[in-house]
Structure formats: C-alpha cells, structure tokens
Design a protein around this motif. Structure first.
Motif, PDB file in Angstrom:
ATOM      1  N   HIS A 102       0.848  -1.139  -0.022  1.00 47.63           N
ATOM      2  CA  HIS A 102      -0.072   0.244  -0.114  1.00 47.63           C
ATOM      3  C   HIS A 102       0.839   1.171   0.024  1.00 47.63           C
ATOM      4  O   HIS A 102       2.186   1.015   0.293  1.00 47.63           O
ATOM      5  CB  HIS A 102      -1.066  -0.123   1.194  1.00 47.63           C
TER       6      HIS A 102
ATOM      7  N   LEU B 227      -4.388   6.442   5.377  1.00 50.03           N
ATOM      8  CA  LEU B 227      -5.280   7.884   5.143  1.00 50.03           C
ATOM      9  C   LEU B 227      -6.001   8.159   6.381  1.00 50.03           C
ATOM     10  O   LEU B 227      -6.201   9.140   6.676  1.00 50.03           O
ATOM     11  CB  LEU B 227      -5.961   7.755   3.857  1.00 50.03           C
TER      12      LEU B 227
ATOM     13  N   ARG C 217      -8.727   3.549   6.058  1.00 47.13           N
ATOM     14  CA  ARG C 217      -8.569   3.853   4.516  1.00 47.13           C
ATOM     15  C   ARG C 217      -6.896   3.859   4.075  1.00 47.13           C
ATOM     16  O   ARG C 217      -6.339   4.553   4.762  1.00 47.13           O
ATOM     17  CB  ARG C 217      -9.203   5.095   4.423  1.00 47.13           C
TER      18      ARG C 217
ATOM     19  N   LEU D 256      -4.082   4.181   0.923  1.00 46.45           N
ATOM     20  CA  LEU D 256      -3.849   4.661  -0.537  1.00 46.45           C
ATOM     21  C   LEU D 256      -3.230   3.604  -1.016  1.00 46.45           C
ATOM     22  O   LEU D 256      -2.295   2.940  -0.736  1.00 46.45           O
ATOM     23  CB  LEU D 256      -2.700   6.023  -0.345  1.00 46.45           C
TER      24      LEU D 256
ATOM     25  N   GLN E  24      -7.992   3.575  -3.430  1.00 44.53           N
ATOM     26  CA  GLN E  24      -7.910   3.268  -2.321  1.00 44.53           C
ATOM     27  C   GLN E  24      -8.554   2.276  -1.783  1.00 44.53           C
ATOM     28  O   GLN E  24      -9.351   1.591  -2.718  1.00 44.53           O
ATOM     29  CB  GLN E  24      -8.587   4.518  -1.203  1.00 44.53           C
TER      30      GLN E  24
ATOM     31  N   ASN F  42      -9.830   6.137  -7.871  1.00 42.04           N
ATOM     32  CA  ASN F  42      -9.433   7.694  -7.602  1.00 42.04           C
ATOM     33  C   ASN F  42     -10.410   8.821  -8.378  1.00 42.04           C
ATOM     34  O   ASN F  42     -11.088   8.326  -9.274  1.00 42.04           O
ATOM     35  CB  ASN F  42      -8.099   8.085  -7.829  1.00 42.04           C
TER      36      ASN F  42
END
Length: 94
Positions: free
Chosen positions: A43, A47, A55, A57, A62, A94
């Motif tokens: 990853h 976030l 969460r 990124l 995500q 995204n």
C-alpha cells in the motif's frame, strides 16, 4: 507510452515470466484470516484510522476496510496488519 499499452505489456510480461502479478503490476496483496485479521502489503500509506474504519492509499485508488474494534497490530511503510471484526473490504477508484 499510452497507459493502456503499458498495462497490457505488464500483463503479458507477468504471464510469460510466471511472476506474481502484485510484484510486476504494483498491486496490493491482501491476506485475510476469517473476519479477525487482515494483512495488506504494497500500500502507499494510511489515510484514516478509527476503531471502525481504515482507509489505505493504493497506487490506483484506495482500500476501505469497515468493521468493529480495529487495532493496528503491525505497521510498516508498505505493510499493515489489522485486527478486529472485518465486515467490508472495498476498492475505491480515484
């Protein structure tokens, strides 16, 4: 190089060389043990974190994990192990 062509080349190389797709295509590797643990590799960062939502990124989008009583057991630059009751795992574009 167009993005679509680049993606097709990576896919072809992965198939011909019999390499794991997560290595060549920079995809996350997700390992779940029942609803109790989830281990995510590759990853791009954490976030948000709460006891009910995490969460992460990814290179493309995500990853949203929802549940209850979340605790981060391990966190490294590209790896995380989460413990709790995992109810949903969603990819977000995204």
């Amino acid at each position: 190089m167009p993005k679509n062509l680049k993606q097709r080349m990576k896919s072809w190389i992965t198939n011909k060389m019999e390499l794991p797709a997560d290595v060549i295509m920079d995809l996350p590797r997700i390992t779940m043990i029942g609803q109790l643990h989830i281990y995510i590799e590759n990853h791009r960062g954490l976030l948000t974190f709460s006891d009910q939502e995490v969460r992460l990124l990814l290179k493309q989008g995500q990853l949203l994990i929802k549940g209850k009583s979340f605790v981060i057991k391990t966190i490294l630059p590209e790896e995380i192990m989460l413990e709790g009751k995992i109810e949903h795992v969603h990819y977000l574009d995204n």
